[in-house]
Scaffold this motif. Structure first.
Motif, PDB file in Angstrom:
ATOM      1  N   ARG A 266      -2.028  -1.866   9.812  1.00  0.00           N
ATOM      2  CA  ARG A 266      -1.941  -1.692   8.357  1.00  0.00           C
ATOM      3  C   ARG A 266      -3.086  -2.409   7.647  1.00  0.00           C
ATOM      4  O   ARG A 266      -3.733  -1.852   6.750  1.00  0.00           O
ATOM      5  CB  ARG A 266      -0.601  -2.225   7.843  1.00  0.00           C
ATOM      6  N   LEU A 267      -3.348  -3.650   8.034  1.00  0.00           N
ATOM      7  CA  LEU A 267      -4.399  -4.427   7.382  1.00  0.00           C
ATOM      8  C   LEU A 267      -5.783  -3.851   7.637  1.00  0.00           C
ATOM      9  O   LEU A 267      -6.695  -4.008   6.813  1.00  0.00           O
ATOM     10  CB  LEU A 267      -4.352  -5.876   7.859  1.00  0.00           C
ATOM     11  N   ALA A 268      -5.951  -3.186   8.761  1.00  0.00           N
ATOM     12  CA  ALA A 268      -7.262  -2.636   9.120  1.00  0.00           C
ATOM     13  C   ALA A 268      -7.484  -1.236   8.570  1.00  0.00           C
ATOM     14  O   ALA A 268      -8.548  -0.645   8.803  1.00  0.00           O
ATOM     15  CB  ALA A 268      -7.414  -2.615  10.640  1.00  0.00           C
ATOM     16  N   GLN A 269      -6.504  -0.698   7.823  1.00  0.00           N
ATOM     17  CA  GLN A 269      -6.683   0.634   7.241  1.00  0.00           C
ATOM     18  C   GLN A 269      -7.891   0.651   6.313  1.00  0.00           C
ATOM     19  O   GLN A 269      -8.189  -0.319   5.618  1.00  0.00           O
ATOM     20  CB  GLN A 269      -5.432   1.035   6.448  1.00  0.00           C
ATOM     21  N   SER A 270      -8.539   1.793   6.284  1.00  0.00           N
ATOM     22  CA  SER A 270      -9.745   1.937   5.468  1.00  0.00           C
ATOM     23  C   SER A 270      -9.390   2.043   3.982  1.00  0.00           C
ATOM     24  O   SER A 270      -8.426   2.705   3.605  1.00  0.00           O
ATOM     25  CB  SER A 270     -10.520   3.184   5.903  1.00  0.00           C
TER      26      SER A 270
ATOM     27  N   HIS B  12       0.849  -1.183   0.000  1.00  0.00           N
ATOM     28  CA  HIS B  12       0.000   0.000   0.000  1.00  0.00           C
ATOM     29  C   HIS B  12       0.884   1.232   0.000  1.00  0.00           C
ATOM     30  O   HIS B  12       1.995   1.213   0.565  1.00  0.00           O
ATOM     31  CB  HIS B  12      -0.937   0.006   1.217  1.00  0.00           C
ATOM     32  N   GLU B  13       0.405   2.280  -0.632  1.00  0.00           N
ATOM     33  CA  GLU B  13       1.215   3.496  -0.777  1.00  0.00           C
ATOM     34  C   GLU B  13       1.556   4.135   0.569  1.00  0.00           C
ATOM     35  O   GLU B  13       2.566   4.842   0.683  1.00  0.00           O
ATOM     36  CB  GLU B  13       0.475   4.505  -1.656  1.00  0.00           C
ATOM     37  N   ASP B  14       0.764   3.880   1.603  1.00  0.00           N
ATOM     38  CA  ASP B  14       1.040   4.458   2.922  1.00  0.00           C
ATOM     39  C   ASP B  14       2.040   3.635   3.734  1.00  0.00           C
ATOM     40  O   ASP B  14       2.475   4.064   4.802  1.00  0.00           O
ATOM     41  CB  ASP B  14      -0.262   4.584   3.731  1.00  0.00           C
ATOM     42  N   TRP B  15       2.387   2.435   3.233  1.00  0.00           N
ATOM     43  CA  TRP B  15       3.293   1.570   3.975  1.00  0.00           C
ATOM     44  C   TRP B  15       4.737   1.859   3.584  1.00  0.00           C
ATOM     45  O   TRP B  15       4.990   2.421   2.500  1.00  0.00           O
ATOM     46  CB  TRP B  15       2.990   0.104   3.693  1.00  0.00           C
ATOM     47  N   PRO B  16       5.714   1.453   4.412  1.00  0.00           N
ATOM     48  CA  PRO B  16       7.125   1.548   4.016  1.00  0.00           C
ATOM     49  C   PRO B  16       7.377   0.797   2.706  1.00  0.00           C
ATOM     50  O   PRO B  16       6.639  -0.142   2.359  1.00  0.00           O
ATOM     51  CB  PRO B  16       7.866   0.888   5.183  1.00  0.00           C
TER      52      PRO B  16
END
Length: 697
Positions: free
Chosen positions: A295-299, A195-199
């Motif tokens: 991370r997995l629970a991000q919307s 995901h783009e928000d992850w490292p």
């Protein structure tokens, strides 16, 4: 693509407000069409697709928007200049006839032209209309990885799609008529996403810990469908961290009784299981690594599912990729361009509603033409990009596949005796013979197997898969050096194990126009033998599968060869017209009279199925009465022996039919003689077992 465009910020000249919202909606759809929102399937074609992903993203983020705005600006400038020139011309004409400025300003024609000019200058909303129309057009055709005509019913009853037609007397068309059916077995490759928000290096990988599938692509028996569930395999943790990756393991197996009992009904079973799997993954992840749980629970919401999470999104994609039919378009560019032309005419220009005598309509048409040109220009660019990827996918599908393994089955009478001792000592070969021929029930059978047994049974088959390469090479060399025909000419049978379309392609060159008869027994397309149909297109999916494979097989037929296909009432008519489409000569339909009609005790008993018989050229098929005359002659003989219809005559005839080995099961049904001396069969009007999954009618 230039270095400058690749480095341009995706936000440059980004539209704002309502126009920006429509642009973002279009971008979301296009990313789905280009499969940029899917996990990185780390194998084969998908590795190439991932390499193209950066180029596609640059096209969508950096190139498409500037091209849209530039094209619109040019088109609007041309319209503005055209209206300004017309306005100047008309004012000049009025001045030449002596009218002053005040009078000219009040002239209806000048008022209308100035209104059009102002409208063209101020019409910034046209950009939003372009994005909206592109979104509406492409959303008609994409469904979970495929391009197909999705069901659309317009309020006025007008046609939503264009069917190609060349004046045939009867046209058979279906939703997937111009596509290859490619989904015929499961695929258990890794599924990776980030995901783009992850490292940068943070990724999740879905893996299969244990998979239980039906062999040879046989449909699972009722109630034993395989499902994706979080692994319960002994010794395997469901979640494991591997460096910067989180690995989640699944099983693909039938549900156990407690899992089935926990379901709320039989609808959307995999979806219900996914809900439980999501909760379990988050519980385990919270204990294993809370960062991954967050991370997995991000919307990651959608319009239809505002509560969707990143985990829910990818779990749905992962479990669905083995749960539908899949297709490759034969000519995606031609299909979408043809459909785009229809969309422009019916949805944008709407010529049927245009009134040329209405001044307001004329003004509207000028703006609509600008809009139409912009939609066509940008839509064509997207279509060309999509077609490149689909054509590449098609080339991979049509490319002849490698033969992974070749084995030979050779009867002992063709094998030199110098190999017998080696064969008799092969435990795997002997075990196969025991299973196939029940050798252990033969009095003289002994282990280890004596060589004399091979001499006494010359028609037992040696299977080279039980031997090493050296043995096989020596055996084939010995056969090729013998005085018999060449090894290839001496083979009298070929068995291919593989995907059926690819197997047919593999045979094209060697067996082109050499096969005298093709006899197939395909899925009858009922709940007991069908596929899992995408978008509910039951008959369309089946027709595409059949058309692809029948067409590939027909090149193998000799000019006087025959094509025979078993079918029942569910698809008989469609198969009949499909063979017409393939220009096969009608030879006839064989009606197969079954002993046990499959009706489950309801409705009319269907006591027959069909064998559709077609040929490549007109020919006469010689027919035989087979066992019918034999049965009738025996009945007449028995009646004469007993002096007419008696109970003893009936019993003798019944016993003869039941015990005569040359008769098959269908023939043995006709074991009765009525009071007039006529032979008849008696069958149950119910199936031999209750049906829990009745056929479609």
């Amino acid at each position: 693509m230039t270095e400058e465009s690749a480095e341009t910020s995706p936000q440059k000249n980004h539209p704002s407000g309502a126009v920006g919202e429509k642009f973002e909606l279009l971008m979301e759809l296009l990313r789905e069409l280009f499969q940029l929102d899917k996990g990185d399937l780390d194998f084969g074609l998908y590795r190439v697709m991932n390499m193209k992903a950066a180029e596609i993203e640059a096209f969508l983020s950096n190139d498409l928007l500037p091209q849209a705005q530039s094209g619109l600006s040019r088109l609007k400038a041309e319209l503005v200049e055209s209206l300004r020139s017309e306005l100047v011309k008309e004012i000049s004409n009025l001045k030449r006839v002596g009218l002053d400025d005040e009078t000219i300003d009040k002239t209806p024609l000048i008022v209308e032209l100035r209104a059009k000019h102002r409208s063209a200058l101020e019409d910034a909303a046209i950009e939003g209309h372009v994005y909206n129309h592109l979104y509406q057009f492409f959303s008609r055709y994409y469904d979970s990885g495929d391009f197909m005509s999705l069901r659309r019913i317009r309020a006025n009853g007008d046609t939503s799609y264009l069917i190609p037609y060349n004046g045939e007397e009867v046209k058979l068309h279906w939703a997937n008529a111009d596509q290859y059916y490619i989904k015929t077995t499961e695929n258990f490759a890794s599924y990776i996403f980030s995901h783009e928000d992850w490292p940068n290096n943070a990724k999740v990988r879905f893996e299969i810990a244990d998979a239980d599938t039906e062999k040879d692509n046989i449909k699972a028996e009722s109630g034993k469908d395989r499902r994706f569930v979080l692994t319960t395999r002994e010794g395997q943790a469901p979640l494991v961290t591997d460096g910067d990756q989180l690995v989640i393991y699944f099983d693909h197996r039938p549900l156990i009784d407690t899992e089935t009992a926990a379901l709320s009904g039989r609808n959307n079973v995999q979806g219900q299981l996914n809900d439980e799997t999501k909760a379990s993954i988050l519980r385990v992840a919270t204990k294993l690594n809370p960062t991954w749980a967050k991370r997995l629970a991000q919307s990651d919401p959608t319009e239809n599912d505002p509560d969707r999470t990143i985990l829910a999104k990818h779990l749905t994609v992962y479990t669905a990729k083995n749960s539908f039919d899949y297709f490759i378009h034969k000519d995606l560019r031609g299909f979408l361009r043809r459909e785009l032309d229809l969309y422009l005419k019916t949805e944008i220009v709407a010529l049927d509603d245009f009134d040329p005598d209405n001044v307001d309509e004329q003004s509207r048409l000028s703006r609509v033409l600008v809009l139409m040109s912009a939609v066509r220009s940008l839509g064509s660019k997207v279509i060309d990009f999509l077609a490149q990827l689909e054509d590449f996918h098609k080339s991979i599908w049509l490319k002849k596949k490698f033969v992974l393994e070749t084995n030979y089955g050779i009867t002992l009478d063709k094998v030199p005796e110098s190999f017998y001792a080696e064969i008799a000592a092969n435990e795997a070969q002997v075990a196969e013979w025991v299973e196939l021929y029940a050798l252990d029930e033969i009095a003289e059978f002994a282990t280890p197997l004596p060589v004399s047994f091979l001499n006494d049974n010359p028609h037992v088959v040696v299977d080279t898969r039980h031997f090493d390469k050296d043995f096989t090479d020596r055996l084939l060399t010995a056969l090729a050096d013998s005085d018999s025909a060449s090894l290839e000419e001496d083979m009298n049978g070929l068995l291919v194990h593989g995907e059926n379309y690819q197997a047919l392609n593999l045979l094209q060159a060697r067996y082109c126009e050499q096969v005298k008869c093709i006899h197939i027994d395909p899925p009858y397309n009922t709940k007991t033998s069908g596929f899992i149909y995408k978008n509910g297109y039951q008959h369309s999916s089946w027709l595409s599968m059949m058309e692809n494979r029948i067409r590939a097989s027909l090149t193998l037929l000799t000019d006087d060869g025959s094509f025979l296909c078993h079918i029942d009432e569910n698809e008989y008519e469609r198969l009949y017209f499909l063979t017409d489409n393939l220009q096969l000569t009608k030879t006839g339909t064989v009606i197969w009279d079954k002993q046990n009609p499959m009706t489950g005790g309801g409705g009319i008993a269907i006591q027959h199925e069909y064998i559709l018989w077609r040929t490549r050229s007109a020919q006469t098929i010689r027919r035989s009465n087979g066992n019918t005359l034999l049965i009738l002659e025996k009945a007449e003989s028995v009646l004469q022996g007993h002096g007419g219809v008696t109970e003893d005559a009936k019993k003798e005839f019944h016993q003869w039919v039941k015990n005569f080995e040359e008769l098959d099961g269908g023939d043995r049904g006709y074991c009765y003689i009525d009071e007039e001396g006529k032979v008849y069969g008696s069958v149950s009007l119910r199936a031999p077992e209750p049906r829990t999954d009745p056929k479609f009618f």
